[in-house]
Design a protein around this motif. Structure first.
Motif, PDB file in Angstrom:
ATOM      1  N   MET A  19       0.801  -1.228   0.000  1.00 46.99           N
ATOM      2  CA  MET A  19       0.000   0.000   0.000  1.00 46.99           C
ATOM      3  C   MET A  19       0.830   1.273   0.000  1.00 46.99           C
ATOM      4  O   MET A  19       0.283   2.357  -0.127  1.00 46.99           O
ATOM      5  CB  MET A  19      -0.916   0.014   1.222  1.00 46.99           C
ATOM      6  CG  MET A  19      -1.963  -1.070   1.154  1.00 46.99           C
ATOM      7  SD  MET A  19      -3.278  -0.822   2.334  1.00 46.99           S
ATOM      8  CE  MET A  19      -2.402  -0.478   3.799  1.00 46.99           C
ATOM      9  N   GLY A  20       2.133   1.158   0.223  1.00 47.38           N
ATOM     10  CA  GLY A  20       2.965   2.359   0.248  1.00 47.38           C
ATOM     11  C   GLY A  20       2.750   3.185   1.500  1.00 47.38           C
ATOM     12  O   GLY A  20       2.947   4.395   1.502  1.00 47.38           O
ATOM     13  N   ILE A  21       2.315   2.521   2.582  1.00 44.73           N
ATOM     14  CA  ILE A  21       2.166   3.228   3.861  1.00 44.73           C
ATOM     15  C   ILE A  21       3.231   2.674   4.799  1.00 44.73           C
ATOM     16  O   ILE A  21       3.269   1.467   5.045  1.00 44.73           O
ATOM     17  CB  ILE A  21       0.785   2.979   4.494  1.00 44.73           C
ATOM     18  CG1 ILE A  21      -0.323   3.431   3.542  1.00 44.73           C
ATOM     19  CG2 ILE A  21       0.668   3.700   5.821  1.00 44.73           C
ATOM     20  CD1 ILE A  21      -1.716   3.188   4.087  1.00 44.73           C
ATOM     21  N   GLY A  64       0.582  15.588   7.927  1.00 44.33           N
ATOM     22  CA  GLY A  64       1.572  14.853   7.128  1.00 44.33           C
ATOM     23  C   GLY A  64       1.928  13.472   7.628  1.00 44.33           C
ATOM     24  O   GLY A  64       2.975  12.923   7.284  1.00 44.33           O
ATOM     25  N   THR A  65       1.051  12.865   8.428  1.00 41.32           N
ATOM     26  CA  THR A  65       1.403  11.560   9.013  1.00 41.32           C
ATOM     27  C   THR A  65       0.778  10.387   8.260  1.00 41.32           C
ATOM     28  O   THR A  65       0.922   9.243   8.684  1.00 41.32           O
ATOM     29  CB  THR A  65       0.975  11.506  10.495  1.00 41.32           C
ATOM     30  OG1 THR A  65      -0.335  12.053  10.610  1.00 41.32           O
ATOM     31  CG2 THR A  65       1.931  12.282  11.370  1.00 41.32           C
ATOM     32  N   GLY A  66       0.056  10.668   7.187  1.00 39.00           N
ATOM     33  CA  GLY A  66      -0.457   9.561   6.376  1.00 39.00           C
ATOM     34  C   GLY A  66      -1.946   9.304   6.536  1.00 39.00           C
ATOM     35  O   GLY A  66      -2.445   8.275   6.101  1.00 39.00           O
ATOM     36  N   LYS A  67      -2.685  10.267   7.119  1.00 39.09           N
ATOM     37  CA  LYS A  67      -4.128  10.057   7.308  1.00 39.09           C
ATOM     38  C   LYS A  67      -4.840   9.914   5.951  1.00 39.09           C
ATOM     39  O   LYS A  67      -5.680   9.040   5.768  1.00 39.09           O
ATOM     40  CB  LYS A  67      -4.739  11.216   8.117  1.00 39.09           C
ATOM     41  CG  LYS A  67      -4.168  11.300   9.534  1.00 39.09           C
ATOM     42  CD  LYS A  67      -4.821  12.387  10.361  1.00 39.09           C
ATOM     43  CE  LYS A  67      -4.428  13.780   9.945  1.00 39.09           C
ATOM     44  NZ  LYS A  67      -2.987  14.081  10.115  1.00 39.09           N
ATOM     45  N   THR A  68      -4.470  10.793   5.022  1.00 41.79           N
ATOM     46  CA  THR A  68      -5.112  10.722   3.707  1.00 41.79           C
ATOM     47  C   THR A  68      -4.743   9.416   2.993  1.00 41.79           C
ATOM     48  O   THR A  68      -5.586   8.783   2.362  1.00 41.79           O
ATOM     49  CB  THR A  68      -4.702  11.926   2.836  1.00 41.79           C
ATOM     50  OG1 THR A  68      -4.851  13.104   3.625  1.00 41.79           O
ATOM     51  CG2 THR A  68      -5.554  12.042   1.592  1.00 41.79           C
ATOM     52  N   LYS A 209      12.294   3.800   3.160  1.00 41.45           N
ATOM     53  CA  LYS A 209      12.413   2.715   2.165  1.00 41.45           C
ATOM     54  C   LYS A 209      11.402   2.919   1.040  1.00 41.45           C
ATOM     55  O   LYS A 209      11.724   2.766  -0.134  1.00 41.45           O
ATOM     56  CB  LYS A 209      12.108   1.363   2.830  1.00 41.45           C
ATOM     57  CG  LYS A 209      13.318   0.690   3.389  1.00 41.45           C
ATOM     58  CD  LYS A 209      12.945  -0.753   3.679  1.00 41.45           C
ATOM     59  CE  LYS A 209      13.978  -1.425   4.538  1.00 41.45           C
ATOM     60  NZ  LYS A 209      13.435  -2.565   5.252  1.00 41.45           N
ATOM     61  N   ILE A 210      10.165   3.270   1.416  1.00 40.99           N
ATOM     62  CA  ILE A 210       9.127   3.471   0.396  1.00 40.99           C
ATOM     63  C   ILE A 210       9.528   4.590  -0.564  1.00 40.99           C
ATOM     64  O   ILE A 210       9.462   4.442  -1.778  1.00 40.99           O
ATOM     65  CB  ILE A 210       7.768   3.785   1.065  1.00 40.99           C
ATOM     66  CG1 ILE A 210       7.224   2.518   1.727  1.00 40.99           C
ATOM     67  CG2 ILE A 210       6.767   4.377   0.072  1.00 40.99           C
ATOM     68  CD1 ILE A 210       6.048   2.748   2.656  1.00 40.99           C
ATOM     69  N   HIS A 211       9.989   5.699   0.016  1.00 38.83           N
ATOM     70  CA  HIS A 211      10.256   6.864  -0.839  1.00 38.83           C
ATOM     71  C   HIS A 211      11.589   6.776  -1.584  1.00 38.83           C
ATOM     72  O   HIS A 211      11.855   7.612  -2.448  1.00 38.83           O
ATOM     73  CB  HIS A 211      10.136   8.160  -0.025  1.00 38.83           C
ATOM     74  CG  HIS A 211       8.708   8.465   0.324  1.00 38.83           C
ATOM     75  ND1 HIS A 211       7.825   8.983  -0.591  1.00 38.83           N
ATOM     76  CD2 HIS A 211       7.990   8.255   1.457  1.00 38.83           C
ATOM     77  CE1 HIS A 211       6.629   9.103  -0.020  1.00 38.83           C
ATOM     78  NE2 HIS A 211       6.709   8.661   1.224  1.00 38.83           N
TER      79      HIS A 211
HETATM   80  P1  ATP Z   1      -2.752  16.522   6.737  1.00 42.20           P
HETATM   81  O1  ATP Z   1      -3.234  16.389   8.139  1.00 42.20           O
HETATM   82  O2  ATP Z   1      -1.783  17.658   6.549  1.00 42.20           O
HETATM   83  O3  ATP Z   1      -3.839  16.473   5.689  1.00 42.20           O
HETATM   84  P2  ATP Z   1      -2.114  13.727   6.333  1.00 42.20           P
HETATM   85  O4  ATP Z   1      -1.892  13.069   7.639  1.00 42.20           O
HETATM   86  O5  ATP Z   1      -3.395  13.486   5.625  1.00 42.20           O
HETATM   87  O6  ATP Z   1      -1.792  15.257   6.462  1.00 42.20           O
HETATM   88  P3  ATP Z   1      -0.917  12.642   3.978  1.00 42.20           P
HETATM   89  O7  ATP Z   1      -1.565  13.598   3.019  1.00 42.20           O
HETATM   90  O8  ATP Z   1      -1.445  11.268   4.037  1.00 42.20           O
HETATM   91  O9  ATP Z   1      -0.894  13.268   5.414  1.00 42.20           O
HETATM   92  O10 ATP Z   1       0.650  12.585   3.689  1.00 42.20           O
HETATM   93  C1  ATP Z   1       1.284  13.496   2.805  1.00 42.20           C
HETATM   94  C2  ATP Z   1       2.365  12.764   2.042  1.00 42.20           C
HETATM   95  O11 ATP Z   1       3.401  12.383   2.950  1.00 42.20           O
HETATM   96  C3  ATP Z   1       1.891  11.471   1.423  1.00 42.20           C
HETATM   97  O12 ATP Z   1       1.389  11.667   0.129  1.00 42.20           O
HETATM   98  C4  ATP Z   1       3.149  10.636   1.417  1.00 42.20           C
HETATM   99  O13 ATP Z   1       3.973  10.969   0.324  1.00 42.20           O
HETATM  100  C5  ATP Z   1       3.874  11.079   2.674  1.00 42.20           C
HETATM  101  N1  ATP Z   1       3.575  10.212   3.840  1.00 42.20           N
HETATM  102  C6  ATP Z   1       2.989  10.594   4.994  1.00 42.20           C
HETATM  103  N2  ATP Z   1       2.898   9.562   5.858  1.00 42.20           N
HETATM  104  C7  ATP Z   1       3.415   8.491   5.227  1.00 42.20           C
HETATM  105  C8  ATP Z   1       3.586   7.126   5.579  1.00 42.20           C
HETATM  106  N3  ATP Z   1       3.222   6.646   6.790  1.00 42.20           N
HETATM  107  N4  ATP Z   1       4.140   6.299   4.663  1.00 42.20           N
HETATM  108  C9  ATP Z   1       4.543   6.755   3.455  1.00 42.20           C
HETATM  109  N5  ATP Z   1       4.413   8.034   3.069  1.00 42.20           N
HETATM  110  C10 ATP Z   1       3.866   8.904   3.928  1.00 42.20           C
END
Ligand code: ATP
Length: 285
Positions: A19-21, A64-68, A209-211
């Motif tokens: 999933m790339g998470i 930016g922690t990956g919620k989306t 690793k993913i990035h």
């Molecule tokens: P916000 O609260 O600012 O909306 P968010 O928690 O929804 O942030 P995302 O939009 O999911 O954050 O993350 C932004 C980008 O950061 C992703 O597109 C990805 O490239 C990278 N990223 C963040 N968390 C992860 C993760 N756990 N694994 C891999 N990439 C991540």
């Protein structure tokens, strides 16, 4: 490949690793157990137990922690339609009634399909980014417009109405859980809450690793790059910041190929053989 909404089934070939998470496997499996297990029960069991599928979840934590990322992957896992992603502030409109209308429209497609197909309808996912923006004005004395109030009320009425609408899943996201109206977080509404925190060292390693996986596959990552070291050094970085770090390291590597004295200023042979090395990452930190 369509699945009835009531029994949306986890994609058979679904693997967390694909999933790339990075690093959120524990959170993801907890969300799955708490929010979606009922969707893979054998036919009839949900009715037998007299329970209802979870209609909404809340993902909260720093930016930016990956919620989306997680929200989108949940959709894929459940074989749902492409989710609708709306931004809290976008829903709000200065014209009376327009914000409520925006909420109503969001549910329109799901309601229409449910009317036509009932339990055979596909699952519709609505993702609310910055959900707090909608809520924070509710009941606020400073808010002369009352817009926040009526938007939350409209959302509540849609959520409660979803009782008969088994084909909708709401995913709310926020950096400020404390701002979210309690009424929205009750059972039957956004009832499963999951904190998505900054990654620990293990998580950072997975994210790096993913990035860097493309670079690694294409032999553009220098051998002196030690992912364990980078994970240790990037304490307090969010996933988004790690993504930024990798991009910035790449520009440091690129800059080494811009040579004074060459015709176009670019050492094209150097570019062909460019590698992103340890020092590029350290410079980027
Ligand atoms: P916000 O609260 O600012 O909306 P968010 O928690 O929804 O942030 P995302 O939009 O999911 O954050 O993350 C932004 C980008 O950061 C992703 O597109 C990805 O490239 C990278 N990223 C963040 N968390 C992860 C993760 N756990 N694994 C891999 N990439 C991540």
């Amino acid at each position: 490949n369509k699945r009835p909404a009531a029994n949306s089934i986890i994609q058979p070939n679904f693997k967390f690793e694909d999933m790339g998470i990075g690093g959120l496997d524990t959170e993801f499996s907890a969300i799955f157990r708490r929010a979606f297990a009922s969707r893979i029960f054998p036919p009839g069991l949900v009715e037998k137990l007299g329970i209802q599928h979870v209609k909404g979840i809340l993902l909260f934590g720093p930016p930016g922690t990956g919620k989306t990322l997680i929200a989108r992957q949940i959709g894929k896992m459940l074989n749902a339609r492409e989710p609708k992603i709306v931004n809290g502030p976008e829903i709000l409109n200065k014209y009376v009634g327009q914000s409520e209308e925006n909420i109503r429209k969001l549910f329109g497609d799901a309601e229409k399909e449910y009317k036509e197909k009932g339990e055979e309808s596909e699952l519709h996912i609505i993702i609310f980014d910055e959900l707090d923006a909608i809520c924070k004005q509710r009941g606020s004395k400073n808010d002369g417009t009352g817009v926040g109030d009526s938007v939350v009320n409209q959302l509540l009425s849609k959520l409660d109405g979803v009782d008969q609408l088994n084909n909708v899943l709401i995913i709310g996201m926020t950096n400020r859980k404390d701002m979210i109206d309690e009424a929205l977080l009750r059972p039957g509404r956004l009832e499963v809450h999951m904190e998505i925190s900054l990654p620990d060292e293990y998580g950072r390693k997975q994210i790096i690793k993913i990035h860097t996986s493309k670079m690694s596959q294409n032999n553009v990552l220098d051998d002196d790059v030690d992912i364990d070291e980078l994970a240790a050094l990037s304490k307090n970085f969010s996933g988004a910041e790690i993504n930024g770090l990798v991009k910035s390291a790449t520009s440091f590597a690129f800059n080494r190929c811009i040579k004074v004295g060459t015709m176009a200023g670019i050492d094209s042979e150097g570019l062909q053989n460019m590698k992103v090395n340890r020092q590029d990452f350290l410079n980027a930190m």
